[in-house]
Scaffold this motif. Structure first.
Motif, PDB file in Angstrom:
ATOM      1  N   PHE A 262     -44.376  49.823 -59.548  1.00 14.39           N
ATOM      2  CA  PHE A 262     -44.553  48.525 -60.200  1.00 14.39           C
ATOM      3  C   PHE A 262     -43.614  48.448 -61.408  1.00 14.39           C
ATOM      4  O   PHE A 262     -43.395  49.437 -62.097  1.00 14.39           O
TER       5      PHE A 262
ATOM      6  N   GLU B   9     -44.592  43.523 -64.139  1.00 17.94           N
ATOM      7  CA  GLU B   9     -45.727  43.376 -63.227  1.00 17.94           C
ATOM      8  C   GLU B   9     -46.985  43.982 -63.831  1.00 17.94           C
ATOM      9  O   GLU B   9     -48.069  43.401 -63.756  1.00 17.94           O
ATOM     10  N   GLU B  10     -46.845  45.154 -64.421  1.00 13.75           N
ATOM     11  CA  GLU B  10     -48.020  45.821 -64.993  1.00 13.75           C
ATOM     12  C   GLU B  10     -48.613  45.010 -66.138  1.00 13.75           C
ATOM     13  O   GLU B  10     -49.830  44.847 -66.223  1.00 13.75           O
TER      14      GLU B  10
ATOM     15  N   CYS C 160     -50.146  41.522 -64.810  1.00  9.62           N
ATOM     16  CA  CYS C 160     -51.400  41.575 -64.034  1.00  9.62           C
ATOM     17  C   CYS C 160     -52.589  41.830 -64.941  1.00  9.62           C
ATOM     18  O   CYS C 160     -53.694  41.363 -64.660  1.00  9.62           O
ATOM     19  N   MET C 161     -52.360  42.519 -66.057  1.00 13.70           N
ATOM     20  CA  MET C 161     -53.474  42.737 -66.990  1.00 13.70           C
ATOM     21  C   MET C 161     -53.892  41.421 -67.663  1.00 13.70           C
ATOM     22  O   MET C 161     -54.977  41.323 -68.224  1.00 13.70           O
TER      23      MET C 161
ATOM     24  N   GLN D   7     -51.813  37.202 -64.619  1.00 14.49           N
ATOM     25  CA  GLN D   7     -50.661  36.317 -64.462  1.00 14.49           C
ATOM     26  C   GLN D   7     -49.650  36.892 -63.467  1.00 14.49           C
ATOM     27  O   GLN D   7     -49.618  38.103 -63.232  1.00 14.49           O
ATOM     28  N   ALA D   8     -48.812  36.007 -62.922  1.00 18.00           N
ATOM     29  CA  ALA D   8     -47.682  36.430 -62.103  1.00 18.00           C
ATOM     30  C   ALA D   8     -46.641  37.063 -63.032  1.00 18.00           C
ATOM     31  O   ALA D   8     -46.623  36.749 -64.214  1.00 18.00           O
TER      32      ALA D   8
ATOM     33  N   GLY E 255     -47.388  40.051 -61.627  1.00 18.35           N
ATOM     34  CA  GLY E 255     -48.332  41.095 -61.223  1.00 18.35           C
ATOM     35  C   GLY E 255     -49.465  40.563 -60.359  1.00 18.35           C
ATOM     36  O   GLY E 255     -49.880  41.190 -59.392  1.00 18.35           O
ATOM     37  N   ASN E 256     -49.981  39.403 -60.733  1.00 16.28           N
ATOM     38  CA  ASN E 256     -50.979  38.713 -59.898  1.00 16.28           C
ATOM     39  C   ASN E 256     -50.310  37.482 -59.298  1.00 16.28           C
ATOM     40  O   ASN E 256     -50.350  36.390 -59.870  1.00 16.28           O
ATOM     41  N   PRO E 257     -49.704  37.639 -58.141  1.00 13.16           N
ATOM     42  CA  PRO E 257     -48.909  36.543 -57.579  1.00 13.16           C
ATOM     43  C   PRO E 257     -49.793  35.462 -56.945  1.00 13.16           C
ATOM     44  O   PRO E 257     -50.957  35.700 -56.657  1.00 13.16           O
TER      45      PRO E 257
END
Lengths: 471, 471
Positions: free
Chosen positions: B161, B165-166, B169-170, B173-174, B176-178
Motif C-alpha cells: 500500500f 492509501e494508508e 483509508c484511516m 477516504q479514497a 485507500g477506501n475507493p
C-alpha cells in the motif's frame, strides 16, 4: 483451595517446551498442509485443545504454554473447564445444536429462561439484550438500532414510512436511506465488516480497499504515564479530545446519530481514558440527541476485574447501548430504552436472531464468574502482577514502557521500544513457554483467562524477567 | 424402508391440533412473557424442540404441525435427527464448544480434517472455503474478497500500500477506501447488515433508515408461467435484463467489482431465471473484469434436489464465489481462484474466523445427504408434489397461481391473489396442521427439510385441498 486447584487438578505446574522452535517440526508440517484448505498465514501454532487445560495450551508438537492471550482475549474460564463441559453435554445444548431455531419466528419454549439468565448479568442500567453472532455483528446491529431510533424520532414513532421513503430506499437513496453518521475515535477497533470497518481506526490493514461510510474520526486521549505524575497534562488531554467531538457535532455534513467508544481501546494499543472523558462524551451525546454505544467486546465479561469496564466510570445516565462478544462467547448489545426496539417488527431481524447455544454458554459463564467470585480472584492476581511488573519496569525501563492497567485485574499492557523488539520479545516469550499477544505497533497486552491466579502470574513474571534480560 | 421410517420411527403419522388457535392459550401467555426480554412481535408460535421430530414441529400448547418452512429453510435433516445428535454429543463437539478457537491464529490440530470434509461438498469448480457466521456475514466477507482482489489487480499483487492509501483509508477516504460497487438485482435478498443491506432489494422494511452504499440495481427476469407456454416472452425478458446489467457496467459512476445473484430469488418471491440468463451474467462479468458471486444461502445444501442450485445451469467458467448458510448451519463462501485469497495476511480476518462446531455440523449434514441419497428422495418427493399441485392449480386457478419450481425438488412456490388472502391462507394452513411461510407480497414458499417424503407431501396436499376450498 484455588479455583484451578479445585477444577483443574491436572493443570500443569509450569510450561514445558520440547522443541527448538514454536511451531516445532510437526506443527510446521501441519500448518503447511492446513494452508491448502485454510488461510494459515496468521497461525502462530496449531493447538491441541483436547490436551489443553486451564491456563495452559498445548501445541501440535506437545509444547505446553502458559496462555496469556487466550484466543485473542476470548477464553473466559480456561481450557476444558469442567463446569462448561457440563453445559456442553446437556440435553438442552444437544437440542440447540441439532434444532437451531429461527429465534425470531419460532422461539423455543426454553429460550425465555435462557435470555433471562443472561440478562441477570447485564450492565447496570441495561434491561434488554438483542443477540448477535460476533463483535462486528453486534456493533452493526447496534448501529441499526441507533439509526432506526434517530429517524423514528424525527418522523414520529407512530408514523408509517412515506411512499417516497419506501421508493428511495429501494434505490439506496435518501430520504429512505439517509446520510447519518456514527462517530468513532482514532485507534479504535470495532470490527472489520463495512459499517464496523468504517468506525475502526487502528490499522490500515483492517480497512484498506473497502468502500466505507464517510463518518468522522475524533481523537481518543493519549495519556502520559504513570497517570499519578501527569494529572495536569492528562486533564487537558481529556478537554482537547472532548472539544474535538463537540466540534464534529456542530460541523459534520450530516447528523451524527451515535458515538461508539471502547472503555479501553484494546486492539488499538490498550489506551485508557478517564471517567471525566466518558462523562463528557455522555454529556455531548445527550446535548446533541445522539446515542452513546460502549463497545465492551474485549473489556467486558469480567476481563478488567469488574463485569463491565464502563461501570467503573459511573457514566450518568448509563450509556444507551453496550455491545459484547469474545469472552461472552455469545454476542449482542444490551440497551435500556424501549425506544431502541424498532417501532415496527422485522426491522431488526434475521434468520437466526442469535445462536441459542451461545446464549446458553454466555449465561453459564457469567453465572460461574459470580458464583465462584472470579472477579475478586482475578483482581487479586492483577494487583500482584502489576506490582511485579512495576518492579520490572524499573529494572528494564527501555523495554517495558508505559505500563498501564493498574487496578484493572490482568488487563495490563506495556510498550516495547520498537515493533521489531516487540516481535523478538513475543517470539522469545513463546519459546520460553508463555503465549502473549501484541496490540497496536509496539504494545504487549496481557489477556489471560479469568482463572489466572498468583501462581500463574509468578511464572509469567519469572519468564518475563529471563526474556527481558536477553533483549 | 424410507429415511424417516428408519431414523424417525416415532415421527407422528399426521398433524394433531389440540387448541382452537395457534398459538393456543399457553403459547399466547408465554409469548407475552417472552416479549419482556426478547422482541417477540414476529413469533408465529413457540416451539418445543425437544418434542419435535423429523418433519413435525410441536408447539408450546402441544399442537403437532407438519413443518414445510423448517426454520426459514434452515433445518436440513429434520428435528432431532439421530445422526446429527451423535455429532452433537461427540467429544470433538464438546471441545469445540468449550474451547472455541481463534481459528486464524491458533487453529486446532483437528481443524484441517474438518475443513477438508466440508470441501468435499463444495460446488463444482470451487476449491477453497472461507468461513463466516451467517448468510449476511458470508456475503459481506465475499464482497471484501472481491474488493481486495479488484484493487490488488489494479495496484499489482506484490506492491505494498502507498503512504497516501494508508493515510486516506484511516480517514475513510479514497484512494485507500475507493468507490467500488457490487451490482445486485431488484427483489434480491442478501442480508440486512450495511453492505449486504445495500444489495438487498426485496422489501423497504429490510433497508429503511440505514445509510447505504450507492450501488446499482439491475432487473431480475420476471417470467411468465407456465414456462413451456411462454418461451418467446421469457427469452426476451432474459435479453432485456442482461442488457440492463451491461448498461450499468458501461455507465456507472464507479467500477462495479462484482455482481451478486441468487440462483432462485427466495425471500423476494421465488423468482427463477434461465441458464441463458446466468451464462449471460458470467459473460458480462468476464468482459468487464468483475467477479460473479452466487448467493446459495437459501437454495444450497440440496434444497432444490441438487447440492448447489447454480450447478444446474453449467455456468462456464464457474462463478468466482459461492456463498452459503442456512441448511448448512455453518456459513461462508467457496471460491476457486487463489487470487481471491488476499495478497497479505490479516486482510480477511477476525477473532474467530468462523465457528468450528458449525463447520463440523455442516460437513456431517453434507455427508448424510450424500450417504443416504437424500437428493434422490427429495427430488422424487418434489416431482410427486408438483404434479399434485398442478392438479390443485387447475382446480383453484384463482388461489394457486404461478406455480413454480418444477423439477427442483420441493423448492416450490405459488402465488395467492392478494397479500390478505395469503395471510388468511397461511393462518388456515397452520390451524389445519401445516406450517408454511410466505415470500414477497403474495408468494407462498415450500421449504421443507430434505427428509420430506411422499407421505408427508400427501398430507400437505390433502390439507391444501381442504383449505383452498374455504378461501
Amino acid at each position: 483451595m484455588s479455583y484451578t486447584d479445585k477444577f483443574f487438578p491436572e493443570e500443569p505446574s509450569a510450561p514445558k517446551i520440547v522443541t527448538d522452535s514454536i511451531p516445532g517440526p510437526k506443527g510446521q508440517n501441519a500448518i503447511k498442509s492446513l494452508n491448502e484448505v485454510f488461510d494459515a498465514r496468521c497461525v502462530y501454532f496449531l493447538a491441541d485443545y483436547r490436551k489443553s487445560i486451564g491456563n495452559y495450551i498445548v501445541d501440535a508438537d506437545g509444547n505446553t504454554l502458559l496462555d496469556c492471550y487466550a484466543q485473542i482475549a476470548s477464553i473466559p474460564l480456561g481450557y476444558n473447564n469442567p463446569e462448561l463441559i457440563k453445559v456442553a453435554k446437556s440435553d438442552e445444548m444437544v437440542s440447540a445444536i441439532v434444532n437451531r431455531a429461527a429465534l425470531g419466528n419460532f422461539t423455543g419454549v426454553e429460550f425465555e429462561n435462557i435470555q433471562r439468565s443472561l440478562l441477570k448479568y447485564a450492565p447496570k442500567g441495561q434491561k434488554y439484550v438483542w443477540n448477535a453472532l460476533s463483535g462486528a455483528d453486534a456493533n452493526e446491529l447496534a448501529f441499526k438500532a441507533v439509526f432506526f431510533n434517530y429517524q423514528s424520532t424525527k418522523r414520529g414513532f407512530e408514523k408509517p414510512f412515506s411512499a417516497e421513503e419506501e421508493q428511495s430506499c429501494m434505490e439506496n437513496q435518501a430520504p429512505g436511506n439517509p446520510e447519518l453518521a456514527i462517530l468513532s475515535f482514532g485507534r479504535a477497533f470495532h470490527g472489520r465488516l463495512f459499517a464496523s470497518g468504517s468506525v475502526t481506526r487502528s490499522k490500515p490493514v483492517h480497512k484498506m480497499d473497502m468502500p466505507s461510510f464517510k463518518w468522522p474520526k475524533a481523537e481518543f486521549p493519549s495519556y502520559k504515564y504513570p497517570l499519578e505524575a501527569n494529572e495536569e497534562f492528562n486533564k487537558k488531554e481529556d478537554e482537547r479530545c472532548l472539544s474535538i467531538v463537540e466540534e464534529y457535532f456542530k460541523t459534520w455534513h450530516c447528523p451524527i446519530a451515535g458515538v461508539i467508544v471502547e472503555p479501553i481501546q484494546s486492539e488499538g494499543g490498550d489506551n485508557h481514558a478517564s471517567a471525566v472523558f466518558f462523562q463528557g462524551l455522555r454529556d455531548i451525546t445527550l446535548k446533541y440527541g445522539a446515542k452513546l454505544i460502549i463497545d465492551e467486546v474485549q473489556t467486558g465479561c469480567g476481563a478488567t476485574g469488574i463485569m463491565w469496564e464502563h461501570e467503573r466510570y459511573n457514566i450518568t445516565p448509563p450509556p444507551d447501548l453496550v455491545t459484547f462478544s469474545k469472552k461472552m462467547q455469545s454476542a449482542g448489545y444490551f440497551f435500556n430504552d424501549q425506544k431502541l426496539i424498532p417501532n415496527m417488527p422485522y426491522r431488526q431481524f434475521n434468520t437466526w436472531c442469535g445462536d441459542e447455544k451461545l446464549v446458553m454458554l454466555a449465561a453459564a459463564i457469567c453465572k460461574e464468574i459470580q458464583e465462584k467470585n472470579l472477579l475478586t480472584s482475578i483482581k487479586e492476581t492483577g494487583d500482584f502482577l502489576y506490582q511485579k511488573l512495576e518492579d520490572l519496569q524499573k529494572q528494564y525501563p527501555d523495554f517495558l514502557k508505559n505500563l498501564r492497567g493498574k487496578g484493572k485485574a490482568c488487563f495490563i499492557a506495556f510498550d516495547m521500544p520498537s515493533s521489531e523488539k516487540r516481535t523478538e520479545f513475543l517470539n522469545k516469550m513463546r519459546i520460553s513457554g508463555v503465549n502473549i499477544g501484541g496490540c497496536a505497533e509496539v504494545g504487549v497486552r496481557l489477556r489471560p483467562t479469568l482463572v489466572f491466579e498468583k501462581k500463574h502470574a509468578q511464572i509469567l513474571v519469572d519468564i518475563l524477567q529471563k526474556v527481558l534480560a536477553t533483549l
